[in-house]
Scaffold this motif. Structure first.
Motif, PDB file in Angstrom:
ATOM      1  N   UNK A 114      25.976 -44.281 -85.645  1.00 24.49           N
ATOM      2  CA  UNK A 114      26.503 -45.469 -86.326  1.00 24.49           C
ATOM      3  C   UNK A 114      26.951 -46.070 -85.055  1.00 24.49           C
ATOM      4  N   UNK A 115      26.229 -48.000 -85.416  1.00 25.76           N
ATOM      5  CA  UNK A 115      26.839 -48.773 -84.295  1.00 25.76           C
ATOM      6  C   UNK A 115      27.574 -49.622 -84.601  1.00 25.76           C
ATOM      7  N   UNK A 116      29.426 -49.456 -84.382  1.00 30.73           N
ATOM      8  CA  UNK A 116      30.373 -49.940 -84.483  1.00 30.73           C
ATOM      9  C   UNK A 116      30.875 -51.301 -83.057  1.00 30.73           C
ATOM     10  N   UNK A 117      30.873 -52.193 -83.530  1.00 30.70           N
ATOM     11  CA  UNK A 117      31.019 -53.277 -82.439  1.00 30.70           C
ATOM     12  C   UNK A 117      31.910 -54.077 -82.731  1.00 30.70           C
ATOM     13  N   UNK A 118      33.388 -53.938 -81.877  1.00 31.63           N
ATOM     14  CA  UNK A 118      34.058 -54.476 -81.952  1.00 31.63           C
ATOM     15  C   UNK A 118      34.001 -56.210 -80.780  1.00 31.63           C
ATOM     16  N   UNK A 119      34.435 -57.523 -81.315  1.00 26.77           N
ATOM     17  CA  UNK A 119      34.156 -58.046 -80.855  1.00 26.77           C
ATOM     18  C   UNK A 119      35.491 -58.729 -80.403  1.00 26.77           C
ATOM     19  N   UNK A 120      35.886 -59.043 -78.572  1.00 26.18           N
ATOM     20  CA  UNK A 120      37.146 -59.157 -78.175  1.00 26.18           C
ATOM     21  C   UNK A 120      36.749 -60.686 -77.438  1.00 26.18           C
TER      22      UNK A 120
ATOM     23  N   UNK B  92      35.793 -47.215 -75.541  1.00 31.08           N
ATOM     24  CA  UNK B  92      34.188 -47.100 -76.688  1.00 31.08           C
ATOM     25  C   UNK B  92      33.658 -46.155 -75.459  1.00 31.08           C
ATOM     26  N   UNK B  93      32.459 -45.745 -76.255  1.00 31.64           N
ATOM     27  CA  UNK B  93      30.921 -45.576 -75.440  1.00 31.64           C
ATOM     28  C   UNK B  93      30.318 -46.771 -74.588  1.00 31.64           C
ATOM     29  N   UNK B  94      30.235 -47.989 -75.076  1.00 29.66           N
ATOM     30  CA  UNK B  94      29.438 -48.932 -74.235  1.00 29.66           C
ATOM     31  C   UNK B  94      29.804 -50.364 -74.865  1.00 29.66           C
TER      32      UNK B  94
ATOM     33  N   UNK C 268      39.486 -43.951 -63.790  1.00 29.09           N
ATOM     34  CA  UNK C 268      39.636 -42.702 -64.785  1.00 29.09           C
ATOM     35  C   UNK C 268      38.334 -41.989 -66.119  1.00 29.09           C
ATOM     36  N   UNK C 269      37.865 -43.033 -66.416  1.00 31.68           N
ATOM     37  CA  UNK C 269      37.107 -43.216 -67.620  1.00 31.68           C
ATOM     38  C   UNK C 269      35.617 -43.326 -67.887  1.00 31.68           C
ATOM     39  N   UNK C 270      35.122 -42.686 -68.131  1.00 32.38           N
ATOM     40  CA  UNK C 270      33.761 -42.926 -68.414  1.00 32.38           C
ATOM     41  C   UNK C 270      32.962 -44.006 -69.570  1.00 32.38           C
ATOM     42  N   UNK C 271      32.593 -44.656 -69.044  1.00 36.01           N
ATOM     43  CA  UNK C 271      31.756 -45.853 -69.952  1.00 36.01           C
ATOM     44  C   UNK C 271      30.440 -46.656 -69.468  1.00 36.01           C
TER      45      UNK C 271
ATOM     46  N   UNK D 232      19.142 -50.295 -80.173  1.00 36.01           N
ATOM     47  CA  UNK D 232      17.992 -50.027 -81.015  1.00 36.01           C
ATOM     48  C   UNK D 232      17.017 -49.000 -80.481  1.00 36.01           C
ATOM     49  N   UNK D 233      17.518 -48.782 -79.396  1.00 36.55           N
ATOM     50  CA  UNK D 233      16.964 -47.648 -78.671  1.00 36.55           C
ATOM     51  C   UNK D 233      18.066 -46.839 -77.570  1.00 36.55           C
ATOM     52  N   UNK D 234      19.382 -47.209 -77.717  1.00 34.80           N
ATOM     53  CA  UNK D 234      19.971 -45.797 -77.791  1.00 34.80           C
ATOM     54  C   UNK D 234      21.721 -46.755 -78.881  1.00 34.80           C
ATOM     55  N   UNK D 235      21.990 -44.558 -79.178  1.00 36.60           N
ATOM     56  CA  UNK D 235      23.028 -43.969 -80.331  1.00 36.60           C
ATOM     57  C   UNK D 235      24.169 -44.246 -79.659  1.00 36.60           C
ATOM     58  N   UNK D 236      25.057 -44.762 -80.007  1.00 45.74           N
ATOM     59  CA  UNK D 236      26.135 -44.976 -79.400  1.00 45.74           C
ATOM     60  C   UNK D 236      27.201 -45.201 -81.117  1.00 45.74           C
ATOM     61  N   UNK D 237      28.640 -44.904 -80.619  1.00 47.42           N
ATOM     62  CA  UNK D 237      29.770 -44.878 -81.581  1.00 47.42           C
ATOM     63  C   UNK D 237      30.583 -46.628 -82.016  1.00 47.42           C
ATOM     64  N   UNK D 238      30.927 -46.270 -80.860  1.00 47.55           N
ATOM     65  CA  UNK D 238      32.206 -47.333 -80.648  1.00 47.55           C
ATOM     66  C   UNK D 238      31.458 -48.633 -79.784  1.00 47.55           C
ATOM     67  N   UNK D 239      31.449 -49.445 -79.600  1.00 47.79           N
ATOM     68  CA  UNK D 239      30.770 -50.819 -78.607  1.00 47.79           C
ATOM     69  C   UNK D 239      32.423 -51.516 -78.434  1.00 47.79           C
ATOM     70  N   UNK D 240      32.029 -52.349 -77.833  1.00 48.61           N
ATOM     71  CA  UNK D 240      33.335 -53.715 -77.132  1.00 48.61           C
ATOM     72  C   UNK D 240      31.987 -54.692 -76.857  1.00 48.61           C
ATOM     73  N   UNK D 241      32.156 -55.671 -77.388  1.00 49.69           N
ATOM     74  CA  UNK D 241      31.223 -56.835 -76.754  1.00 49.69           C
ATOM     75  C   UNK D 241      32.279 -57.846 -76.767  1.00 49.69           C
TER      76      UNK D 241
END
Length: 217
Positions: free
Chosen positions: A1-7, A31-33, A66-69, A172-181
Motif C-alpha cells: 500500500x502507498x499511504x501518504x499523509x499530506x502535511x 514514515x518510510x519516505x 535517531x531514525x531512518x528515512x 510506481x517504482x518503490x514500495x512503501x507503506x507510509x509516506x509524508x508529503x
C-alpha cells in the motif's frame, strides 16, 4: 500500500508552528519516505553541507539523528516570474481586506501551528486571499499587472504538477507503506484538488490522507 499523509507547513518557525512541533509529527507517523517541497539540487545545502536551513529541514535533520528515512525532494528549479514582488506590493498598498486576511492568517499560524495550517479554516483563508488578489487587481486596473498575475499562477501550477508527477513516478517504482508529503500550506488546496486526476491517470492509486489528523497533529 502507498499511504501518504499530506502535511501543510510554513517553511519558517513562527510561534507554535516550529520545527520541534513538526519533529513530534514525524515521530508519531514514523514514515518510510518523506516527499519534500524542495528541488533535488538543494539536497546538499540543506542536508549534507547544511549551509541553508528552514523549518522542515531542521525537523528532518533532528529526526534523522535517531531514525531512518528515505528523502525524496520533488520540487523543480523554476524561478518565479519577474515583477511578482512588485505586483504583491501594489495589492498590499491598495487593499485593506488583503492586509487583514494576511495578518489574521499569520496570527492563526503563530497561535495554532500545524493544527491550523492543516485545517479547513486555513483552506478557506487561502481561498479568500486569492479572491481578494483578483478583485484588487480588477480595481487597480493596471494592464501591466494582469500578465504578472497570469505568469504567477502558471508558475504555481507547473510546480504543483512537477511535485505530483515526481511523487507518482517514485511510487510506481518503490514500495512503501507510509509516506509524508511535506509542502507549504499555500499549495495544499491545489494539491488536494489534483489527487483524483492523478489517481485516475497515472496507473497507480495513492491513498492520500488530508483530513483525518486525529492523534497526528
Amino acid at each position: 500500500m502507498h499511504n501518504i499523509i499530506l502535511i501543510g507547513s510554513y517553511h519558517r518557525n513562527k510561534g507554535n508552528c516550529n520545527h520541534f512541533e513538526l519533529l513530534k509529527i514525524l515521530e508519531k507517523i514514523k514514515p518510510d519516505v518523506i516527499f519534500e517541497e524542495k528541488p533535488p539540487s538543494n539536497y546538499d545545502v540543506y542536508y549534507k553541507d547544511k549551509t541553508r536551513s528552514c523549518l522542515e529541514s531542521d525537523a528532518v535533520n533532528l529526526y534523522l539523528e535517531k531514525n531512518n528515512l528515505t528523502q525524496v525532494l520533488v520540487d523543480d528549479d523554476i524561478m518565479p516570474p519577474d515583477k511578482s514582488e512588485y505586483m504583491y506590493n501594489q495589492i498590499e498598498k491598495r487593499s485593506h481586506n488583503y492586509r487583514n486576511l494576511i495578518d489574521t492568517n499569520s496570527i492563526y499560524t503563530e497561535h495554532y501551528g500545524f493544527r491550523y495550517l492543516n485545517s479547513v479554516d486555513c483552506l478557506k483563508y487561502y481561498h479568500a486571499i486569492e479572491n481578494e488578489i483578483d478583485e484588487t487587481l480588477k480595481f487597480i486596473n493596471d494592464e501591466k499587472l494582469f500578465p504578472i498575475r497570469k505568469s504567477w499562477l502558471k508558475w504555481l501550477e507547473k510546480r504543483d504538477n512537477v511535485m505530483m508527477t515526481n511523487i507518482y513516478n517514485y511510487s510506481k517504482n518503490n514500495y512503501y507503506n507510509t509516506g509524508i508529503f511535506l509542502v507549504g500550506t499555500a499549495h495544499r488546496g491545489s494539491i488536494i484538488e489534483k489527487i483524483p486526476e492523478y489517481n485516475s491517470n497515472e496507473g497507480i492509486i495513492l491513498n492520500f490522507n488530508y483530513s483525518d489528523y486525529e492523534d497526528i497533529i
